[in-house]
Design an enzyme around this catalytic site. Structure first.
Site, PDB file in Angstrom:
ATOM      1  N   CYS A  24      -0.425  11.623  -5.583  1.00 26.57           N
ATOM      2  CA  CYS A  24      -0.345  12.195  -4.242  1.00 26.57           C
ATOM      3  C   CYS A  24      -0.716  13.679  -4.331  1.00 26.57           C
ATOM      4  O   CYS A  24      -0.598  14.300  -5.396  1.00 26.57           O
ATOM      5  CB  CYS A  24       1.046  12.010  -3.650  1.00 26.57           C
ATOM      6  SG  CYS A  24       2.348  12.411  -4.778  1.00 26.57           S
TER       7      CYS A  24
ATOM      8  N   LYS B  20       0.865  -1.190   0.000  1.00 24.79           N
ATOM      9  CA  LYS B  20       0.000   0.000   0.000  1.00 24.79           C
ATOM     10  C   LYS B  20       0.894   1.229   0.000  1.00 24.79           C
ATOM     11  O   LYS B  20       1.922   1.264   0.698  1.00 24.79           O
ATOM     12  CB  LYS B  20      -0.883   0.015   1.256  1.00 24.79           C
ATOM     13  CG  LYS B  20      -1.582   1.350   1.518  1.00 24.79           C
ATOM     14  CD  LYS B  20      -2.600   1.710   0.452  1.00 24.79           C
ATOM     15  CE  LYS B  20      -3.229   3.085   0.713  1.00 24.79           C
ATOM     16  NZ  LYS B  20      -4.097   3.532  -0.425  1.00 24.79           N
TER      17      LYS B  20
HETATM   18  C1  LIG Z   1      -5.730   9.703  -3.575  1.00 23.50           C
HETATM   19  C2  LIG Z   1      -4.617   9.725  -2.556  1.00 23.50           C
HETATM   20  C3  LIG Z   1      -5.205   9.548  -1.154  1.00 23.50           C
HETATM   21  C4  LIG Z   1      -3.924  11.081  -2.600  1.00 23.50           C
HETATM   22  C5  LIG Z   1      -3.562   8.658  -2.892  1.00 23.50           C
HETATM   23  C6  LIG Z   1      -3.928   7.212  -2.548  1.00 23.50           C
HETATM   24  C7  LIG Z   1      -4.995   6.639  -3.428  1.00 23.50           C
HETATM   25  C8  LIG Z   1      -6.232   6.273  -2.949  1.00 23.50           C
HETATM   26  C9  LIG Z   1      -6.630   6.463  -1.532  1.00 23.50           C
HETATM   27  O1  LIG Z   1      -5.891   6.004  -0.611  1.00 23.50           O
HETATM   28  O2  LIG Z   1      -7.705   7.091  -1.356  1.00 23.50           O
HETATM   29  N1  LIG Z   1      -7.184   5.731  -3.765  1.00 23.50           N
HETATM   30  C10 LIG Z   1      -6.943   5.524  -5.104  1.00 23.50           C
HETATM   31  O3  LIG Z   1      -7.810   5.040  -5.866  1.00 23.50           O
HETATM   32  N2  LIG Z   1      -5.721   5.877  -5.610  1.00 23.50           N
HETATM   33  C11 LIG Z   1      -4.738   6.429  -4.829  1.00 23.50           C
HETATM   34  O4  LIG Z   1      -3.650   6.738  -5.358  1.00 23.50           O
END
Ligand SMILES: CC(C)(C)CCc1c(C(=O)O)[nH]c(=O)[nH]c1=O
Length: 312
Positions: free
Chosen positions: A131, A44
């Site tokens: 990010c 993750k």
């Molecule tokens: C959207 C962020 C929280 C900035 C990064 C982590 C992430 C998330 C998440 O942890 O919400 N969900 C996704 O579908 N793609 C991602 O890259």
């Protein structure tokens, strides 16, 4: 048909792996991936410190895919660094998981990558360009100057294999601009695509959104995004230096979907929504189905057709 895949000098039984964020938060989940039929796996996306992430419900699946606003819940990068360094010490199968990084700021990304560079970790690092950026600016992957600045700073010190997880692009000018930037750097790969940002799923019966964070807005995955994922895989496969490989992510729920991503030029294939919904057995099914598709078409290896998408 055999699914043997070579990627960054490492041989894998098959091209399938989890998409970062799905089934990879804890040691238990990572160990399940290690024991599964997945050819490879990834952690993750990690931040410096542990994060609880957004309030639930923060993920919801529909007939055609999923919506999520998890908010980057993770155990903190040291937890994952311990796992991957311990893995490569004890399991010389070379299948140490890829390490995903998603700092909440440019400096956090740089700091984490500096620690990885100094660590014993010899595997592959994936920098998540979805990010967040400074408030008021779009995610880093949509801020082309920031993307170039971060990669310039990273490659001043980072000497280990590095890939970038890209958000989906929808404009030929953006394919060209981003590919021109990425071609300046010794990247190991690009991973196309992250979820399609800030979609909205409405439940007509309750006349409501289905996830709590961001008033129901979230990243879209699954069948909804396969055409966008295939387009991004193809666009970067045809624009990038051949030394920069492509990982295909988005809408892979069958052997045929996997075949389509490979035909567009992908080398490794990441599975998100289908893994979340079906569980770890999805890899056994995908492996079987991809072999069936290849056998029906008379292909013995993936190399025979990778990237060979025909135009009319
Ligand atoms: C959207 C962020 C929280 C900035 C990064 C982590 C992430 C998330 C998440 O942890 O919400 N969900 C996704 O579908 N793609 C991602 O890259």
């Amino acid at each position: 048909a055999v699914l043997k895949t070579e990627f960054l000098g490492q041989k894998y039984e098959n091209p399938f792996m989890n998409a970062s964020g799905v089934h990879c938060l804890t040691v238990n989940e990572l160990d399940e991936l290690k024991r599964s039929k997945a050819g490879a796996f990834i952690t993750k996306s990690a931040t410096t410190l542990e994060r609880a992430g957004n309030p639930e419900p923060r993920y919801y699946a529909t007939a055609l895919g999923s919506i999520n606003s998890m908010g980057l819940p993770n155990k903190g990068f040291q937890y994952y660094l311990d796992y991957v360094v311990d893995y490569q010490k004890n399991d010389s199968d070379g299948k140490a998981p890829f390490f995903s990084v998603a700092g909440m700021s440019r400096d956090e990304n740089i700091n984490i990558l500096k620690i990885i560079q100094r660590s014993d970790f010899q595997g592959v690092t994936e920098l998540n360009l979805s990010c967040p950026n400074v408030p008021g600016k779009p995610q880093v992957g949509y801020d082309f100057q920031m993307t170039e600045q971060i990669l310039t700073q990273v490659f001043e010190f980072f000497r280990k294999p590095l890939g970038v997880k890209l958000p989906p692009y929808f404009d030929f000018a953006h394919f060209d601009i981003v590919a021109n930037i990425l071609n300046k750097f010794p990247l190991a790969y690009v991973n196309c695509v992250n979820s399609v940002g800030n979609g909205l799923y409405v439940d007509a019966a309750s006349e409501s959104v289905v996830i709590k964070p961001k008033n129901g807005f979230g990243g879209i995955g699954g069948d909804y995004i396969k055409p966008t994922a295939l387009a991004n895989v193809r666009a970067f496969y045809t624009r990038l230096n051949p030394t920069i490989k492509v990982i295909g992510t988005g809408g892979i729920a069958s052997g045929q979907d996997a075949f389509e991503h490979l035909l567009c030029g992908a080398t490794m294939l990441q599975v998100g929504t289908a893994l979340y919904e079906e569980g770890i057995s999805v890899f056994e099914r995908l492996e079987k189905e991809l072999k069936e598709v290849m056998t029906q078409k008379g292909y013995k290896t993936i190399e025979e057709f990778r990237g060979q998408l025909r135009t009319l």
